[in-house]
Design a protein around this motif. Structure first.
Motif, PDB file in Angstrom:
ATOM      1  N   UNK A  58       0.847  -1.203   0.000  1.00  0.00           N
ATOM      2  CA  UNK A  58       0.000   0.000   0.000  1.00  0.00           C
ATOM      3  C   UNK A  58       0.872   1.239   0.000  1.00  0.00           C
ATOM      4  N   UNK A  59       1.900   1.195   0.837  1.00  0.00           N
ATOM      5  CA  UNK A  59       2.766   2.367   1.018  1.00  0.00           C
ATOM      6  C   UNK A  59       3.494   2.751  -0.273  1.00  0.00           C
ATOM      7  N   UNK A  60       3.976   1.740  -0.987  1.00  0.00           N
ATOM      8  CA  UNK A  60       4.803   2.058  -2.157  1.00  0.00           C
ATOM      9  C   UNK A  60       4.001   2.688  -3.285  1.00  0.00           C
ATOM     10  N   UNK A  61       2.679   2.532  -3.267  1.00  0.00           N
ATOM     11  CA  UNK A  61       1.851   3.149  -4.313  1.00  0.00           C
ATOM     12  C   UNK A  61       1.463   4.580  -3.959  1.00  0.00           C
ATOM     13  N   UNK A  62       1.676   4.953  -2.711  1.00  0.00           N
ATOM     14  CA  UNK A  62       1.199   6.264  -2.268  1.00  0.00           C
ATOM     15  C   UNK A  62       2.182   7.375  -2.618  1.00  0.00           C
ATOM     16  N   UNK A  63       1.641   8.505  -3.049  1.00  0.00           N
ATOM     17  CA  UNK A  63       2.487   9.677  -3.284  1.00  0.00           C
ATOM     18  C   UNK A  63       2.714  10.359  -1.941  1.00  0.00           C
ATOM     19  N   UNK A  64       3.516  11.398  -1.945  1.00  0.00           N
ATOM     20  CA  UNK A  64       3.828  12.123  -0.713  1.00  0.00           C
ATOM     21  C   UNK A  64       2.560  12.685  -0.059  1.00  0.00           C
TER      22      UNK A  64
ATOM     23  N   UNK B 195      -7.325  21.485  -1.322  1.00  0.00           N
ATOM     24  CA  UNK B 195      -7.506  22.513  -2.339  1.00  0.00           C
ATOM     25  C   UNK B 195      -7.137  21.991  -3.706  1.00  0.00           C
ATOM     26  N   UNK B 196      -5.966  21.363  -3.785  1.00  0.00           N
ATOM     27  CA  UNK B 196      -5.456  20.920  -5.080  1.00  0.00           C
ATOM     28  C   UNK B 196      -5.286  19.409  -5.188  1.00  0.00           C
ATOM     29  N   UNK B 197      -5.517  18.681  -4.113  1.00  0.00           N
ATOM     30  CA  UNK B 197      -5.478  17.218  -4.175  1.00  0.00           C
ATOM     31  C   UNK B 197      -4.083  16.652  -4.324  1.00  0.00           C
ATOM     32  N   UNK B 198      -4.023  15.468  -4.935  1.00  0.00           N
ATOM     33  CA  UNK B 198      -2.746  14.756  -5.054  1.00  0.00           C
ATOM     34  C   UNK B 198      -2.007  15.271  -6.292  1.00  0.00           C
ATOM     35  N   UNK B 199      -1.360  16.398  -6.128  1.00  0.00           N
ATOM     36  CA  UNK B 199      -0.716  17.071  -7.261  1.00  0.00           C
ATOM     37  C   UNK B 199       0.410  16.246  -7.875  1.00  0.00           C
ATOM     38  N   UNK B 200       1.223  15.618  -7.027  1.00  0.00           N
ATOM     39  CA  UNK B 200       2.381  14.850  -7.509  1.00  0.00           C
ATOM     40  C   UNK B 200       1.959  13.788  -8.504  1.00  0.00           C
ATOM     41  N   UNK B 201       0.944  13.015  -8.145  1.00  0.00           N
ATOM     42  CA  UNK B 201       0.455  11.951  -9.030  1.00  0.00           C
ATOM     43  C   UNK B 201      -0.209  12.528 -10.276  1.00  0.00           C
ATOM     44  N   UNK B 202      -0.905  13.637 -10.109  1.00  0.00           N
ATOM     45  CA  UNK B 202      -1.564  14.272 -11.265  1.00  0.00           C
ATOM     46  C   UNK B 202      -0.505  14.721 -12.271  1.00  0.00           C
ATOM     47  N   UNK B 203       0.540  15.345 -11.742  1.00  0.00           N
ATOM     48  CA  UNK B 203       1.624  15.810 -12.627  1.00  0.00           C
ATOM     49  C   UNK B 203       2.297  14.637 -13.330  1.00  0.00           C
ATOM     50  N   UNK B 204       2.525  13.566 -12.559  1.00  0.00           N
ATOM     51  CA  UNK B 204       3.196  12.392 -13.113  1.00  0.00           C
ATOM     52  C   UNK B 204       2.355  11.790 -14.244  1.00  0.00           C
ATOM     53  N   UNK B 205       1.072  11.685 -13.996  1.00  0.00           N
ATOM     54  CA  UNK B 205       0.166  11.113 -14.981  1.00  0.00           C
ATOM     55  C   UNK B 205       0.122  11.975 -16.247  1.00  0.00           C
ATOM     56  N   UNK B 206      -0.015  13.286 -16.062  1.00  0.00           N
ATOM     57  CA  UNK B 206      -0.104  14.183 -17.223  1.00  0.00           C
ATOM     58  C   UNK B 206       1.212  14.218 -18.003  1.00  0.00           C
ATOM     59  N   UNK B 207       2.315  14.166 -17.257  1.00  0.00           N
ATOM     60  CA  UNK B 207       3.631  14.189 -17.901  1.00  0.00           C
ATOM     61  C   UNK B 207       3.809  12.946 -18.778  1.00  0.00           C
ATOM     62  N   UNK B 208       3.425  11.782 -18.251  1.00  0.00           N
ATOM     63  CA  UNK B 208       3.529  10.535 -19.022  1.00  0.00           C
ATOM     64  C   UNK B 208       2.622  10.594 -20.241  1.00  0.00           C
ATOM     65  N   UNK B 209       1.453  11.190 -20.043  1.00  0.00           N
ATOM     66  CA  UNK B 209       0.483  11.330 -21.136  1.00  0.00           C
ATOM     67  C   UNK B 209       1.116  12.093 -22.306  1.00  0.00           C
TER      68      UNK B 209
END
Lengths: 85, 336
Positions: free
Chosen positions: B50-56, B84-98
Motif C-alpha cells: 500500500x505504502x509504495x503506491x502512495x504519493x507524498x 484545495x489541489x489534491x494529489x498534485x504529484x500523481x496528477x503531474x506524473x500522470x499528465x507528464x507521461x500522457x
C-alpha cells in the motif's frame, strides 16, 4: 540475458513499481513475483510490468496466458526478453 | 449539541512528527517555500504494498489521519477530508507521461491515486470502515466546509465521532507555476501540510469546536461586519477572545484584512504562523491544530507570538483569508 541486462531490468522494475525496500542487488531474480512467499505483487503491478516490457524493450504481451508464464520471476521476464527481442 | 476535539495530529513544516514536543526549538528559515518534516511512514502505514503506491500527499494525509484515529481510540461514524489541489504529484506524473508517451503506455497507479478523495478512501480501506466518506475540494475554504459538514453530521443522532482533516502537497511544478504567476511578488510564502481531527459529540475534551463560518467579501470594511455578526451569533464579545490566530502570510494585498480583524480584538494576544508553515489552500487546518496544542499545553511558542503575552488561552479565534476572496472564522476553546 547478460548479468548486466538483468540488473538493468531489475532497476526498471524497482523504479516503475516503486519497490522501495529493494535494490537490484537484494531483488532475487528467482523469487516468485506474486504470492506471500515472493514479492507480493498484485494485478495492478502486472499492468506496470506489461508497461516495463513495452516501454523499455518494445515487447507486447499478447495474451493473459502468456503473461502468466512470463511474470513468474524476474528471471522468467529476462528469459522472455532475451528470446523475443 | 457541543462538539469536542478529542484528538488531533499534523504533519507540517514546523514540528518533528517523530518525538513531537511542543517545547522543541523551532527553526525560522528565511525562505518562501516550506516543506513538511515527514516521519518514517513505515511506522504509520505498515503494509509495504500500500505504502509504495502512495504519493507524498497521500502518505502525509493518511499518516496524520491514522495517528489521529489511534490517539482517539474510537471508530469514526464519518470520514470527511478537505483539499484545495489534491494529489498534485500523481496528477503531474500522470499528465507528464500522457504527453511524453503520446497518450500511450500510461501507468495505472498515478492515475488511480491522483483523485482528490484518495486520502479519505485509503483511510477507510486501512480501517475497513464503510461509513459516510466524502472529500471537499473548495479552494481556500475546503477545510472549513469539511468542518461544517462534520458539525452537521454530528447533529444526526447516529453520528457520534467524525474524523475530519485536510492535506495539501507542494510540488516543484506547482511552486514554479505560482512563482511565475507572481504570487510571491507582494510577499507571502508557499507551504504544505496535513492535519486531522477527531470531532465528537459524546466524548468531552479540553477543547471545544464552537463554530465555523465562511464569508465572501472583497472589501475590508465588510470583513469587520461579518466578524462581528459571527461573534454575535455565538454570544461572544470581542473582549472574550484570548488568542487571535491570524493567517497573515506577509502578502501586502491581504494584510489590510488581517489588520482590520486583529484590531477588533485589542485585548487578545495575536499568534501568527505562516512565516513558519507557508500558505496553502487548507492551511487553516494547521491553524486549528495549533489552537488545540496551545489550549492543551497552555503555552504559545515564542516564534508564533506576534503581540501580547498570551497569559490566558481559553477562547481562540482563527481567521484566514484566501486571496482576498474567501474568508473564514473558526472559534474554539476550552470554555464557552
Amino acid at each position: 540475458m547478460s548479468e548486466l541486462d538483468i540488473i538493468e531490468l531489475k532497476k526498471h522494475i524497482i523504479e516503475d513499481l516503486n519497490l522501495e525496500d529493494y535494490t537490484p542487488e537484494t531483488l532475487d531474480a528467482a523469487a516468485p513475483l506474486f504470492g506471500d512467499e515472493g514479492l507480493g505483487l498484485d494485478s495492478i503491478d502486472v499492468l506496470e510490468l506489461i508497461l516495463v516490457l513495452e516501454k523499455y524493450y518494445g515487447l507486447r504481451v499478447a495474451s493473459p496466458e502468456e503473461g502468466k508464464k512470463i511474470f513468474q520471476t524476474v528471471q522468467t521476464i529476462a528469459d522472455y526478453i532475451a528470446a523475443n527481442r | 449539541m457541543n462538539v469536542y476535539i478529542t484528538a488531533c495530529n499534523s504533519i507540517n513544516p514546523v514540528f518533528q512528527p517523530d518525538n513531537f514536543s511542543w517545547k522543541e526549538k523551532i527553526e525560522t528559515p528565511d525562505v518562501i517555500r516550506f516543506t513538511c518534516k515527514e516521519p518514517d511512514y513505515k511506522a504509520f502505514i505498515t503494509d509495504s504494498a500500500t505504502r509504495r503506491r502512495m504519493s507524498r500527499a497521500v502518505k502525509m494525509g493518511v499518516a496524520a489521519a491514522l495517528q489521529c484515529l489511534a490517539d482517539a481510540e474510537v471508530t469514526p461514524d464519518a470520514i470527511i477530508t478537505a483539499t484545495g489541489l489534491g494529489c498534485l504529484g500523481d496528477t503531474e506524473k500522470f499528465l507528464k507521461t500522457l504527453i511524453e508517451n503520446g497518450e500511450d503506455l500510461l501507468n495505472p497507479t498515478p492515475f488511480i491515486q491522483s483523485t482528490f478523495n484518495t486520502v479519505g478512501a485509503q483511510v477507510a480501506i486501512a480501517q475497513k470502515n464503510t461509513c459516510y466518506n466524502t472529500t471537499y475540494v473548495h479552494r481556500g475554504i475546503a477545510f472549513e466546509n469539511a468542518l461544517t459538514d462534520a458539525i452537521l453530521q454530528l447533529g444526526e443522532s447516529a453520528v457520534k465521532n467524525v474524523l475530519t482533516g485536510a492535506y495539501e502537497e507542494l510540488t516543484d511544478t506547482s511552486f514554479d507555476v505560482q512563482r511565475r504567476l507572481g504570487m510571491f511578488r507582494r510577499g507571502g510564502r508557499a507551504g504544505e501540510g496535513s492535519a486531522f481531527f477527531m470531532l465528537s459529540s459524546e466524548t468531552e475534551s479540553f477543547c471545544r469546536l464552537k463554530a465555523v463560518n465562511v464569508a465572501f467579501c472583497q472589501e475590508k470594511s465588510e470583513i469587520r461586519e461579518k466578524l462581528l455578526a459571527f461573534l454575535c451569533q455565538n454570544d461572544i464579545n470581542p473582549d472574550d477572545i484570548d488568542i487571535f490566530i491570524s493567517g497573515e502570510s506577509g502578502n501586502t494585498d491581504e494584510q489590510p484584512f488581517y489588520d482590520t480583524v486583529e484590531n477588533a480584538f485589542p485585548s487578545a494576544s495575536t499568534v501568527h504562523y505562516k512565516h513558519l508553515s507557508g500558505d496553502y489552500q487548507t492551511v487553516s487546518s494547521f491553524a486549528l491544530w495549533l489552537a488545540v496544542k496551545i489550549i492543551e499545553n497552555q503555552a504559545v511558542p515564542a516564534h508564533f507570538l506576534k503581540t501580547g503575552k498570551a497569559e490566558k488561552m481559553d477562547k481562540i479565534l482563527i481567521y484566514n483569508n484566501f486571496r482576498n476572496i474567501n474568508h473564514s472564522f473558526i472559534l474554539c476553546g476550552r470554555q464557552f
